[in-house]
Design an enzyme around this catalytic site. Structure first.
Site, PDB file in Angstrom:
ATOM      1  N   ASP A 158      13.960 125.262  30.542  1.00 27.91           N
ATOM      2  CA  ASP A 158      14.686 124.718  29.408  1.00 27.91           C
ATOM      3  C   ASP A 158      16.152 124.570  29.824  1.00 27.91           C
ATOM      4  OD1 ASP A 158      15.423 123.884  26.931  1.00 27.91           O
ATOM      5  OD2 ASP A 158      14.928 125.742  25.888  1.00 27.91           O
ATOM      6  N   GLY A 194      14.477 120.665  18.282  1.00 31.40           N
ATOM      7  CA  GLY A 194      15.081 120.864  16.978  1.00 31.40           C
ATOM      8  C   GLY A 194      14.097 121.108  15.864  1.00 31.40           C
ATOM      9  N   ASP A 214       5.096 125.430  23.667  1.00 24.32           N
ATOM     10  CA  ASP A 214       5.542 126.734  24.168  1.00 24.32           C
ATOM     11  C   ASP A 214       6.019 127.566  23.001  1.00 24.32           C
ATOM     12  OD1 ASP A 214       8.785 127.326  24.364  1.00 24.32           O
ATOM     13  OD2 ASP A 214       8.295 125.226  24.031  1.00 24.32           O
ATOM     14  N   CYS A 225     -13.929 137.129  23.869  1.00 23.99           N
ATOM     15  CA  CYS A 225     -12.692 136.976  24.642  1.00 23.99           C
ATOM     16  C   CYS A 225     -12.811 137.698  25.979  1.00 23.99           C
ATOM     17  CB  CYS A 225     -11.510 137.531  23.847  1.00 23.99           C
ATOM     18  SG  CYS A 225      -9.929 137.384  24.697  1.00 23.99           S
ATOM     19  N   CYS A 255     -10.355 138.645  27.977  1.00 20.91           N
ATOM     20  CA  CYS A 255      -9.155 139.374  28.388  1.00 20.91           C
ATOM     21  C   CYS A 255      -9.463 140.853  28.597  1.00 20.91           C
ATOM     22  CB  CYS A 255      -8.052 139.193  27.341  1.00 20.91           C
ATOM     23  SG  CYS A 255      -8.209 140.284  25.905  1.00 20.91           S
ATOM     24  N   CYS A 286     -10.232 143.046  25.441  1.00 17.17           N
ATOM     25  CA  CYS A 286     -11.538 142.860  24.809  1.00 17.17           C
ATOM     26  C   CYS A 286     -12.690 143.251  25.734  1.00 17.17           C
ATOM     27  CB  CYS A 286     -11.699 141.405  24.376  1.00 17.17           C
ATOM     28  SG  CYS A 286     -10.539 140.899  23.093  1.00 17.17           S
ATOM     29  N   HIS A 316      -4.021 139.637  25.565  1.00 17.88           N
ATOM     30  CA  HIS A 316      -5.017 139.106  24.637  1.00 17.88           C
ATOM     31  C   HIS A 316      -4.474 137.891  23.894  1.00 17.88           C
ATOM     32  CE1 HIS A 316      -8.049 138.914  21.468  1.00 17.88           C
ATOM     33  NE2 HIS A 316      -7.047 138.855  20.615  1.00 17.88           N
TER      34      HIS A 316
END
Length: 367
Positions: free
Chosen positions: A87, A210, A260, A298, A300, A303, A329
């Site tokens: 950014d 914005g 994002d 899930c 991850c 989980c 997660h």
């Protein structure tokens, strides 16, 4: 674009960077200071993240772009081999800094770290981002606050467009794409003016900035509906600072490709998990004796290897592991969500599967 939805403007595709391909629509984790908080690069790769963000403003203040350049660039410095986006620092300058002067040349502000006087111009932002070496650099823009008068937003637009011209003239790194940013606040005619001006620059990608700065969420949806058709159809479209299920689903239906947000890791650090479109506070006593996974579908680590009761215990005990597991997660959930939208577009069922989000009710959990 490889596929399009026949009942909306949703599309899926990919764009290529020097460090890999980014499939869209896609959520991009935020690594402000060259790290996604609490998550190692190896863990981040396991979430199926493709592109990660870092921030020019914060990295300029600490450790300084020279240090990053000495290390061989941002990819090597942070140990991330995939695509990166920086950014420009514009939003942070206007929202975080003690600003001394804003004029057509740039912004003079005081560092929140040591009070040093810093001048940031479009040219300086480009120099910092070229030194950092991300795959995508963002143009330096003026992000007006909400609310702001039409006169102030018009002035911010004028500066943003002039600064974009200066960014383009100064940017000279051939292996780094430069994206422009559409501003205009909540004023429809100023948004249209900005969209047309930025689109005319012929850049490889365009962001809508914005938004998610305090305006009503329906105003954000209106802005996306208005602006997106004015942007080039063959370039990535990036909605900045947005990462909630409903807002992403509605934006994808309008043709947005990239998102994002700091939300998944921020929620994780505060003991909150994203499950099936809901937010669960793992501090709640109802999880104390619940020995089932957060989400059985899930993959991850939270989980796959732990129970709700264990996560509840970690969060109530203020253990770092609990925050890390919930951050992983939540990242996995948002990445699976955007991947599921892409799959639905490819299979021709996006409108059917994700339309309920527009009415404010979560769609069936299919990701």
């Amino acid at each position: 674009m490889s596929h399009r939805c026949s009942h909306s403007h949703a599309r899926c595709g990919s764009f290529h960077t020097p460090h890999g391909v980014v499939d869209t629509p896609r959520f991009m984790p935020v690594g402000t200071l060259a790290t996604v908080k609490g998550v190692t690069p190896e863990q981040l790769r396991a979430t199926k993240a493709q592109m990660v963000l870092a921030n020019t403003y914060h990295l300029h203040l600490q450790p300084g772009e020279q240090v990053v350049a000495e290390a061989g660039g941002l990819h090597r410095f942070m140990g991330w081999s995939g695509p990166l986006l920086t950014d420009s620092g514009g939003f942070q300058v206007f929202s975080l800094g003690a600003i001394n002067t804003i004029n057509d040349d740039g912004v003079v502000f005081r560092s929140p770290r040591d009070g040093a006087r810093i001048t940031l111009t479009p040219e300086r932002s480009m120099e910092i981002q070229m030194a950092l070496g991300a795959d995508v650099a963002m143009a330096f823009d003026q992000c007006p606050p909400y609310p702001a008068s039409e006169t102030d937003v018009a002035e911010a637009n004028r500066r943003t467009h002039r600064w974009l011209e200066r960014c383009i003239a100064h940017h000279s790194r051939p292996d780094q794409a430069l994206f422009g940013i559409v501003q205009g606040g909540t004023h429809a005619h100023l948004r249209e003016e900005s969209a047309r001006a930025v689109a005319a620059m012929g850049l490889p990608g365009i962001a809508i900035g914005g938004v998610s700065v305090g305006e009503p969420v329906e105003a954000m949806h209106r802005i996306v509906r208005q602006v997106t058709p004015l942007l080039p159809d063959d370039r990535p479209r990036y909605l900045m600072g947005v990462g909630s299920y409903r807002e992403m689903a509605i934006a994808v239906a309008q043709g947005i490709d990239l998102f994002d947000c700091v939300l998944p890791t921020r929620l994780g650090r505060h003991g909150t998990a994203l499950v099936g479109g809901e937010r669960w506070n793992l501090r709640n006593a109802r999880f104390r004796h619940d020995h089932t996974p957060l989400d059985p579908s899930c993959p991850c680590p939270a989980c796959a290897h732990h129970s709700r009761a264990y996560l509840h215990h970690l969060i109530r005990s203020e253990e770092l592991l609990g925050r890390i597991l919930l951050s992983l997660h939540n990242l996995t959930q948002l990445l699976r969500f955007t991947s599921a939208m892409a799959q639905a577009i490819r299979e021709g069922c996006f409108s059917e599967d994700f339309a309920p989000w527009e009415q404010g009710s979560p769609a069936a959990h299919t990701w």
